[in-house]
Motif scaffolding. Sequence first.
Motif, mmCIF file in Angstrom:
data_model
loop_
_atom_site.group_PDB
_atom_site.id
_atom_site.type_symbol
_atom_site.label_atom_id
_atom_site.label_comp_id
_atom_site.label_asym_id
_atom_site.label_seq_id
_atom_site.Cartn_x
_atom_site.Cartn_y
_atom_site.Cartn_z
ATOM 1 N N ASP A 214 0.791 -1.205 -0.036
ATOM 2 C CA ASP A 214 -0.062 0.155 -0.108
ATOM 3 C C ASP A 214 1.103 1.264 -0.035
ATOM 4 O O ASP A 214 1.218 1.679 0.959
ATOM 5 C CB ASP A 214 -0.982 -0.092 1.169
ATOM 6 C CG ASP A 214 -2.079 -1.054 1.253
ATOM 7 O OD1 ASP A 214 -2.477 -1.388 0.077
ATOM 8 O OD2 ASP A 214 -2.343 -1.703 2.249
ATOM 9 N N LEU A 215 1.212 1.569 -1.363
ATOM 10 C CA LEU A 215 2.393 2.625 -1.238
ATOM 11 C C LEU A 215 1.654 4.179 -1.242
ATOM 12 O O LEU A 215 0.600 4.531 -1.932
ATOM 13 C CB LEU A 215 2.892 2.574 -2.587
ATOM 14 C CG LEU A 215 4.112 3.456 -2.864
ATOM 15 C CD1 LEU A 215 5.244 3.171 -2.269
ATOM 16 C CD2 LEU A 215 4.485 3.478 -4.470
ATOM 17 N N PRO A 216 2.146 4.711 -0.373
ATOM 18 C CA PRO A 216 1.584 6.300 -0.168
ATOM 19 C C PRO A 216 1.590 7.003 -1.569
ATOM 20 O O PRO A 216 2.589 6.877 -2.215
ATOM 21 C CB PRO A 216 2.715 6.913 0.796
ATOM 22 C CG PRO A 216 3.276 5.806 1.727
ATOM 23 C CD PRO A 216 3.193 4.559 1.062
ATOM 24 N N VAL A 217 0.853 7.839 -1.732
ATOM 25 C CA VAL A 217 0.603 8.382 -3.107
ATOM 26 C C VAL A 217 1.943 9.371 -3.447
ATOM 27 O O VAL A 217 2.246 9.559 -4.380
ATOM 28 C CB VAL A 217 -0.563 8.990 -3.356
ATOM 29 C CG1 VAL A 217 -1.808 7.988 -3.533
ATOM 30 C CG2 VAL A 217 -1.100 10.200 -2.508
ATOM 31 N N ASP A 218 2.364 9.773 -2.521
ATOM 32 C CA ASP A 218 3.375 10.819 -2.342
ATOM 33 C C ASP A 218 4.935 10.140 -3.036
ATOM 34 O O ASP A 218 5.895 11.126 -3.033
ATOM 35 C CB ASP A 218 3.617 11.607 -1.334
ATOM 36 C CG ASP A 218 4.038 10.994 0.057
ATOM 37 O OD1 ASP A 218 3.909 9.545 -0.069
ATOM 38 O OD2 ASP A 218 4.280 11.445 0.929
ATOM 39 N N LYS A 219 4.646 8.767 -2.939
ATOM 40 C CA LYS A 219 6.016 8.054 -3.287
ATOM 41 C C LYS A 219 5.885 7.139 -4.447
ATOM 42 O O LYS A 219 6.577 6.468 -4.824
ATOM 43 C CB LYS A 219 6.245 7.058 -2.297
ATOM 44 C CG LYS A 219 6.699 7.482 -0.962
ATOM 45 C CD LYS A 219 7.008 6.577 0.122
ATOM 46 C CE LYS A 219 7.384 7.462 1.538
ATOM 47 N NZ LYS A 219 7.694 6.238 2.523
ATOM 48 N N GLN A 220 4.552 7.455 -5.144
ATOM 49 C CA GLN A 220 4.290 6.906 -6.576
ATOM 50 C C GLN A 220 5.452 7.187 -7.632
ATOM 51 O O GLN A 220 5.402 6.286 -8.237
ATOM 52 C CB GLN A 220 2.919 7.192 -6.995
ATOM 53 C CG GLN A 220 2.399 6.466 -8.198
ATOM 54 C CD GLN A 220 1.021 7.091 -8.475
ATOM 55 O OE1 GLN A 220 0.431 7.661 -7.914
ATOM 56 N NE2 GLN A 220 0.796 6.579 -9.758
ATOM 57 N N GLN A 221 5.999 8.237 -7.459
ATOM 58 C CA GLN A 221 6.809 8.487 -8.516
ATOM 59 C C GLN A 221 8.118 7.358 -8.355
ATOM 60 O O GLN A 221 8.921 7.688 -9.382
ATOM 61 C CB GLN A 221 7.524 9.881 -8.338
ATOM 62 C CG GLN A 221 8.285 10.105 -7.290
ATOM 63 C CD GLN A 221 7.588 10.645 -6.024
ATOM 64 O OE1 GLN A 221 6.358 10.328 -5.970
ATOM 65 N NE2 GLN A 221 8.117 11.259 -5.000
ATOM 66 N N TYR A 222 8.290 6.772 -7.128
ATOM 67 C CA TYR A 222 9.243 5.772 -7.179
ATOM 68 C C TYR A 222 9.214 4.616 -7.932
ATOM 69 O O TYR A 222 10.128 3.946 -8.201
ATOM 70 C CB TYR A 222 9.728 5.560 -5.632
ATOM 71 C CG TYR A 222 10.066 6.702 -4.936
ATOM 72 C CD1 TYR A 222 10.772 7.705 -5.515
ATOM 73 C CD2 TYR A 222 9.826 6.695 -3.561
ATOM 74 C CE1 TYR A 222 11.054 9.045 -4.788
ATOM 75 C CE2 TYR A 222 10.050 7.839 -2.738
ATOM 76 C CZ TYR A 222 10.890 8.963 -3.382
ATOM 77 O OH TYR A 222 11.250 9.998 -2.557
ATOM 78 N N VAL A 223 8.111 4.234 -8.488
ATOM 79 C CA VAL A 223 7.813 2.836 -9.044
ATOM 80 C C VAL A 223 7.324 3.089 -10.561
ATOM 81 O O VAL A 223 6.272 3.870 -10.703
ATOM 82 C CB VAL A 223 6.688 2.024 -8.347
ATOM 83 C CG1 VAL A 223 7.438 1.813 -6.953
ATOM 84 C CG2 VAL A 223 5.494 2.801 -8.062
ATOM 85 N N ASP A 224 7.750 2.070 -11.320
ATOM 86 C CA ASP A 224 7.172 1.653 -12.655
ATOM 87 C C ASP A 224 7.078 0.277 -13.036
ATOM 88 O O ASP A 224 8.047 -0.405 -11.968
ATOM 89 C CB ASP A 224 7.891 2.524 -13.887
ATOM 90 C CG ASP A 224 8.090 3.974 -13.995
ATOM 91 O OD1 ASP A 224 6.885 4.398 -14.136
ATOM 92 O OD2 ASP A 224 9.010 4.763 -13.583
ATOM 93 N N VAL A 225 6.198 -0.150 -13.627
ATOM 94 C CA VAL A 225 6.124 -1.529 -13.933
ATOM 95 C C VAL A 225 7.588 -2.008 -14.625
ATOM 96 O O VAL A 225 8.019 -1.399 -15.373
ATOM 97 C CB VAL A 225 5.176 -1.847 -14.976
ATOM 98 C CG1 VAL A 225 5.166 -3.362 -15.299
ATOM 99 C CG2 VAL A 225 3.721 -1.515 -14.017
ATOM 100 N N ILE A 260 -1.914 3.765 -3.050
ATOM 101 C CA ILE A 260 -2.116 3.157 -4.271
ATOM 102 C C ILE A 260 -1.592 1.715 -4.071
ATOM 103 O O ILE A 260 -0.314 1.326 -3.730
ATOM 104 C CB ILE A 260 -1.709 3.832 -5.468
ATOM 105 C CG1 ILE A 260 -2.118 3.215 -6.776
ATOM 106 C CG2 ILE A 260 -0.190 3.799 -5.432
ATOM 107 C CD1 ILE A 260 -2.128 4.172 -7.922
ATOM 108 N N GLY A 261 -2.152 0.825 -4.609
ATOM 109 C CA GLY A 261 -1.678 -0.714 -4.643
ATOM 110 C C GLY A 261 -0.460 -0.950 -5.626
ATOM 111 O O GLY A 261 -0.496 -0.700 -6.631
ATOM 112 N N VAL A 262 0.698 -1.488 -5.171
ATOM 113 C CA VAL A 262 1.701 -1.925 -5.899
ATOM 114 C C VAL A 262 1.978 -3.402 -5.726
ATOM 115 O O VAL A 262 1.890 -3.872 -4.457
ATOM 116 C CB VAL A 262 3.004 -1.070 -5.764
ATOM 117 C CG1 VAL A 262 4.052 -1.641 -6.398
ATOM 118 C CG2 VAL A 262 2.589 0.328 -5.887
ATOM 119 N N THR A 263 2.078 -4.188 -6.568
ATOM 120 C CA THR A 263 2.509 -5.609 -6.543
ATOM 121 C C THR A 263 3.993 -5.938 -7.059
ATOM 122 O O THR A 263 4.286 -5.373 -8.097
ATOM 123 C CB THR A 263 1.531 -6.637 -7.400
ATOM 124 O OG1 THR A 263 0.012 -6.109 -7.206
ATOM 125 C CG2 THR A 263 1.883 -8.051 -7.335
#
Length: 350
Positions: A214-225, A260-263
């Motif tokens: 459950d990734l905080p939205v302010d850290k979403q920029q750290y991930v890409d598929v 936001i969910g990240v797998t």
Amino acid sequence: MKRPTRRMIIAGAVLAAGAIVTAAALGFGGSVPQVEASSTGLPPATAKITKGTLTQTQSVAGTLSYGPVTPLTGKADGTITWLPEPGAVIKPGDPLYKIDNDPVQLFTGKLPPYRTLSEGDSGPDVKQLEKNLKALGYKGIQVDKYFGSSTTEAVHEWQDDHGLPENGEVAPGQYAVAAGPIRVTEVKTTVGATLAPGAEVLGYTGTERLVEIDLPVDKQQYVDVGNPATVVLPDGSKVKGTVSKIGAVASTDEEGDTTIGVTVTIKDQKALGTLEAAPVTVQLITGKATDVLTVPVTALVALSGGGYGVQVVDGGQVSYVTVKTGMFAGGMVEISGSGLTAGTVVGVAS
């Protein structure tokens, strides 16, 4: 004229970010060599400039499991005569359960059964059936969305092999679909119970363990598929993973935290040992600098005219070289400057 002074502020800031060095010192053993200076007037300690890769990471909490549980409901009525045990792995073509002693088989696909299929029918559900029959080894079948005579013949063979009525028709209660093999997590009924259409029979997941974040939205920029990730297990061991899915919709919990969910999928399942579920830490890569010159952050000197430099130690002499800094990671910093190369000796704070 003021002498340059060392400042430790930068080191504290980057270390607090949780950055690490994944590789360093190409040709120098992977660690920063420290050499004590022996001449008066020289820095209290020195280090060699190294060349390698700096990697910044951000640690977040995650949960290791087999993934979300999907309910399986029956499509026909009758008496339950066999059920799998929780933990059982069921492959396409294997029975999920038996009703009136007839097996309900697992097929691969996305379209749930909703009608009885027979010769003359057409559509994506027919193609799905044909693909499964062919994958199970029934030859001569033409996969073309049309239930023709070759499909009828294959269905007769399939029914004969599994003790089903050989009528050439496939009822929606005779199979269920999933993306692939499944793992039974729980059984919702009992042998001998009467099953009605729509009643839940069991719950299942995929067969491979993964990590959900459950990734905080302010850290979403750290991930890409496709990004690599490192999963830290409860015993401290680390397993390589890959970001495979990022949710499209954020959610807010009762405490007001929006995530936001990240797998993260894990290829080496054996590295997870016998763990089925556990809280884990996931290190997400937030930046990488490859083939760069690096020094310990403590080698940086604040120059009187502004900016930073390093003390180059050569033959008992010390000179200052202005540097441009790049990425900070794990107590190291990327630098570039006139005449600086891997192996150059620089002063560091003791």
